[in-house]
Motif scaffolding. Structure first.
Motif, PDB file in Angstrom:
ATOM      1  N   TRP A 159       0.819  -1.212   0.000  1.00  0.00           N
ATOM      2  CA  TRP A 159       0.000   0.000   0.000  1.00  0.00           C
ATOM      3  C   TRP A 159       0.854   1.264   0.000  1.00  0.00           C
ATOM      4  O   TRP A 159       0.330   2.380  -0.001  1.00  0.00           O
ATOM      5  CB  TRP A 159      -0.890   0.022   1.246  1.00  0.00           C
ATOM      6  CG  TRP A 159      -0.095  -0.163   2.513  1.00  0.00           C
ATOM      7  CD1 TRP A 159       0.196  -1.341   3.120  1.00  0.00           C
ATOM      8  CD2 TRP A 159       0.544   0.852   3.278  1.00  0.00           C
ATOM      9  NE1 TRP A 159       0.974  -1.127   4.230  1.00  0.00           N
ATOM     10  CE2 TRP A 159       1.209   0.217   4.339  1.00  0.00           C
ATOM     11  CE3 TRP A 159       0.625   2.238   3.176  1.00  0.00           C
ATOM     12  CZ2 TRP A 159       1.941   0.908   5.295  1.00  0.00           C
ATOM     13  CZ3 TRP A 159       1.367   2.934   4.125  1.00  0.00           C
ATOM     14  CH2 TRP A 159       2.012   2.277   5.164  1.00  0.00           C
ATOM     15  N   ALA A 160       2.186   1.130  -0.001  1.00  0.00           N
ATOM     16  CA  ALA A 160       3.088   2.240   0.300  1.00  0.00           C
ATOM     17  C   ALA A 160       3.046   3.378  -0.712  1.00  0.00           C
ATOM     18  O   ALA A 160       3.459   4.507  -0.394  1.00  0.00           O
ATOM     19  CB  ALA A 160       4.521   1.724   0.424  1.00  0.00           C
ATOM     20  N   GLU A 161       2.557   3.133  -1.932  1.00  0.00           N
ATOM     21  CA  GLU A 161       2.528   4.207  -2.929  1.00  0.00           C
ATOM     22  C   GLU A 161       1.556   5.323  -2.566  1.00  0.00           C
ATOM     23  O   GLU A 161       1.575   6.390  -3.177  1.00  0.00           O
ATOM     24  CB  GLU A 161       2.164   3.633  -4.299  1.00  0.00           C
ATOM     25  CG  GLU A 161       3.239   2.749  -4.902  1.00  0.00           C
ATOM     26  CD  GLU A 161       4.573   3.460  -4.999  1.00  0.00           C
ATOM     27  OE1 GLU A 161       4.619   4.592  -5.521  1.00  0.00           O
ATOM     28  OE2 GLU A 161       5.583   2.896  -4.536  1.00  0.00           O
ATOM     29  N   ILE A 249      -2.285  -0.870  -6.443  1.00  0.00           N
ATOM     30  CA  ILE A 249      -2.519  -2.133  -5.733  1.00  0.00           C
ATOM     31  C   ILE A 249      -3.225  -3.162  -6.609  1.00  0.00           C
ATOM     32  O   ILE A 249      -3.676  -4.210  -6.113  1.00  0.00           O
ATOM     33  CB  ILE A 249      -3.319  -1.905  -4.429  1.00  0.00           C
ATOM     34  CG1 ILE A 249      -4.701  -1.302  -4.722  1.00  0.00           C
ATOM     35  CG2 ILE A 249      -2.531  -1.032  -3.456  1.00  0.00           C
ATOM     36  CD1 ILE A 249      -5.615  -1.205  -3.497  1.00  0.00           C
ATOM     37  N   ASP A 250      -3.308  -2.910  -7.887  1.00  0.00           N
ATOM     38  CA  ASP A 250      -4.047  -3.795  -8.790  1.00  0.00           C
ATOM     39  C   ASP A 250      -3.481  -5.218  -8.793  1.00  0.00           C
ATOM     40  O   ASP A 250      -4.231  -6.188  -8.954  1.00  0.00           O
ATOM     41  CB  ASP A 250      -4.030  -3.228 -10.216  1.00  0.00           C
ATOM     42  CG  ASP A 250      -4.943  -4.009 -11.151  1.00  0.00           C
ATOM     43  OD1 ASP A 250      -6.169  -3.957 -10.946  1.00  0.00           O
ATOM     44  OD2 ASP A 250      -4.418  -4.691 -12.065  1.00  0.00           O
ATOM     45  N   ALA A 251      -2.174  -5.345  -8.607  1.00  0.00           N
ATOM     46  CA  ALA A 251      -1.556  -6.669  -8.606  1.00  0.00           C
ATOM     47  C   ALA A 251      -2.040  -7.532  -7.441  1.00  0.00           C
ATOM     48  O   ALA A 251      -1.856  -8.759  -7.461  1.00  0.00           O
ATOM     49  CB  ALA A 251      -0.034  -6.532  -8.533  1.00  0.00           C
ATOM     50  N   THR A 256     -13.316  -9.679  -5.940  1.00  0.00           N
ATOM     51  CA  THR A 256     -13.791  -8.294  -6.010  1.00  0.00           C
ATOM     52  C   THR A 256     -13.046  -7.378  -5.042  1.00  0.00           C
ATOM     53  O   THR A 256     -13.287  -6.167  -5.018  1.00  0.00           O
ATOM     54  CB  THR A 256     -15.295  -8.225  -5.686  1.00  0.00           C
ATOM     55  OG1 THR A 256     -15.520  -8.752  -4.370  1.00  0.00           O
ATOM     56  CG2 THR A 256     -16.100  -9.028  -6.696  1.00  0.00           C
ATOM     57  N   GLY A 257     -12.154  -7.950  -4.249  1.00  0.00           N
ATOM     58  CA  GLY A 257     -11.426  -7.170  -3.254  1.00  0.00           C
ATOM     59  C   GLY A 257      -9.925  -7.213  -3.462  1.00  0.00           C
ATOM     60  O   GLY A 257      -9.442  -7.424  -4.578  1.00  0.00           O
ATOM     61  N   PHE A 258      -9.193  -7.052  -2.354  1.00  0.00           N
ATOM     62  CA  PHE A 258      -7.742  -6.984  -2.408  1.00  0.00           C
ATOM     63  C   PHE A 258      -7.138  -7.738  -1.222  1.00  0.00           C
ATOM     64  O   PHE A 258      -7.716  -7.777  -0.132  1.00  0.00           O
ATOM     65  CB  PHE A 258      -7.264  -5.533  -2.358  1.00  0.00           C
ATOM     66  CG  PHE A 258      -7.695  -4.707  -3.540  1.00  0.00           C
ATOM     67  CD1 PHE A 258      -6.859  -4.557  -4.633  1.00  0.00           C
ATOM     68  CD2 PHE A 258      -8.943  -4.095  -3.560  1.00  0.00           C
ATOM     69  CE1 PHE A 258      -7.261  -3.813  -5.729  1.00  0.00           C
ATOM     70  CE2 PHE A 258      -9.352  -3.344  -4.651  1.00  0.00           C
ATOM     71  CZ  PHE A 258      -8.504  -3.202  -5.739  1.00  0.00           C
ATOM     72  N   ALA A 259      -5.978  -8.334  -1.463  1.00  0.00           N
ATOM     73  CA  ALA A 259      -5.170  -8.929  -0.409  1.00  0.00           C
ATOM     74  C   ALA A 259      -3.788  -8.287  -0.528  1.00  0.00           C
ATOM     75  O   ALA A 259      -2.928  -8.752  -1.271  1.00  0.00           O
ATOM     76  CB  ALA A 259      -5.082 -10.442  -0.559  1.00  0.00           C
ATOM     77  N   ILE A 260      -3.588  -7.188   0.191  1.00  0.00           N
ATOM     78  CA  ILE A 260      -2.405  -6.352   0.041  1.00  0.00           C
ATOM     79  C   ILE A 260      -1.336  -6.803   1.037  1.00  0.00           C
ATOM     80  O   ILE A 260      -1.602  -6.895   2.237  1.00  0.00           O
ATOM     81  CB  ILE A 260      -2.762  -4.876   0.294  1.00  0.00           C
ATOM     82  CG1 ILE A 260      -3.918  -4.446  -0.618  1.00  0.00           C
ATOM     83  CG2 ILE A 260      -1.545  -3.981   0.062  1.00  0.00           C
ATOM     84  CD1 ILE A 260      -4.482  -3.079  -0.291  1.00  0.00           C
ATOM     85  N   PRO A 261      -0.117  -7.078   0.563  1.00  0.00           N
ATOM     86  CA  PRO A 261       0.922  -7.520   1.492  1.00  0.00           C
ATOM     87  C   PRO A 261       1.350  -6.411   2.446  1.00  0.00           C
ATOM     88  O   PRO A 261       1.360  -5.227   2.092  1.00  0.00           O
ATOM     89  CB  PRO A 261       2.076  -7.916   0.570  1.00  0.00           C
ATOM     90  CG  PRO A 261       1.846  -7.147  -0.684  1.00  0.00           C
ATOM     91  CD  PRO A 261       0.359  -7.026  -0.825  1.00  0.00           C
ATOM     92  N   GLY A 262       1.671  -6.823   3.651  1.00  0.00           N
ATOM     93  CA  GLY A 262       2.195  -5.901   4.655  1.00  0.00           C
ATOM     94  C   GLY A 262       3.254  -6.601   5.475  1.00  0.00           C
ATOM     95  O   GLY A 262       3.247  -7.828   5.595  1.00  0.00           O
ATOM     96  N   GLU A 263       4.170  -5.845   5.997  1.00  0.00           N
ATOM     97  CA  GLU A 263       5.224  -6.404   6.850  1.00  0.00           C
ATOM     98  C   GLU A 263       5.342  -5.557   8.110  1.00  0.00           C
ATOM     99  O   GLU A 263       5.188  -4.333   8.066  1.00  0.00           O
ATOM    100  CB  GLU A 263       6.561  -6.421   6.117  1.00  0.00           C
ATOM    101  CG  GLU A 263       7.681  -7.069   6.933  1.00  0.00           C
ATOM    102  CD  GLU A 263       9.006  -7.081   6.194  1.00  0.00           C
ATOM    103  OE1 GLU A 263       9.479  -8.171   5.837  1.00  0.00           O
ATOM    104  OE2 GLU A 263       9.570  -5.983   5.982  1.00  0.00           O
TER     105      GLU A 263
END
Length: 272
Positions: A159-161, A249-251, A256-263
């Protein structure tokens, strides 16, 4: 950035985000919050300090752990967050947790007061994280423990962008070194610098799941660190940044949603 300006940005920015924080971040932050609670290992009857407590995502589970004979104090720079936490405590009838507006770098608390202190994803926003850790070190009792978590490396946070997208329109003035403490041993080194012993470090990967594009954008623009800057957008600019953020975050689309990596990085230590 001038530390005084940064504190104002954080205070009023999180006032803006307070009403949306629980909706967009409670479930997404659960993996790191749960591990932080395990590391803190609060026991019945203990006194615990929660620094940068927000709406109490960590404060209330700790209050349950310490029981009626223990107590938890949650402090935050944002009056909006404190008001939200107090409202939740009243609705749930939680009597052993109280909340005060307070600067993490200058805790208005006596020395050696608490059995443990914790800070869940708050140090990235503090102008001087070492000073905040020194304050936590000061207020815990000898042998007391402190646990803190921060976001990890920028490259591992999908999500950093959001920062560059917002800053292209209006300066977000969010801590320019937001991801610095998540690099290498940076947070561990800060713990050591203020005198903690028995330091441990853990790096945690997680997916931030959002059911819809609206939820993903709500977390990014309304419930997170750029809420103050985003509040200045008119409808045209808001539509533009929404489109750019969704493209970034399209990748990570998942149905219909998102699974956004986070650390996340989690560090614990003891006062000698």
């Amino acid at each position: 950035m001038d530390p005084r300006l940064q504190r104002r940005v954080q205070r009023y920015g999180w006032d803006k985000a307070a009403a949306h924080y629980e909706t967009y971040w409670r479930r997404q932050l659960e993996p790191v919050q749960s591990q932080l609670l395990r590391q803190t290992s609060a026991q019945r009857g203990e006194s615990v300090l929660d620094v940068a407590c927000g709406t109490g995502l960590v404060t209330f589970p700790v209050a349950e752990q310490v029981g009626s004979t223990g107590s938890v104090l949650g402090v935050d720079l944002s009056e909006g967050m404190i008001a939200g936490a107090r409202t939740i405590a009243e609705k749930r009838g939680i009597a052993n947790a109280r909340f005060e507006r307070m600067d993490a770098e200058l805790l208005a608390l006596e020395d050696a007061t608490f059995d443990a202190a914790l800070c869940a994803l708050g140090l990235m926003y503090v102008p001087d994280p070492r000073r905040a850790l020194a304050e936590m070190h000061r207020v815990v009792k000898p042998g007391g423990r402190v646990v803190a978590s921060v976001w990890g490396r920028r490259v591992n946070c999908g999500w950093a962008e959001i920062f560059s997208i917002v800053d292209a329109r209006v300066s977000s003035e969010v801590c320019p070194m937001f991801f610095q403490l998540g690099n290498g041993t940076a947070l561990q080194d800060e713990f050591a610098a203020v005198g903690f012993t028995h330091i441990t470090t853990e790096r945690i990967s997680a997916q931030l799941r959002y059911a819809t594009a609206d939820d993903a954008c709500g977390a990014a623009f309304d419930g997170g660190p750029v809420a103050l800057a985003a509040s200045r957008f008119d409808d045209i600019v808001r539509a533009q940044v929404r489109e750019e953020y969704l493209a970034s975050i399209d990748a990570y689309r998942d149905g219909t949603g998102f699974a956004i990596p986070g650390e996340f990085v989690l560090v614990s230590g003891h006062r000698a």
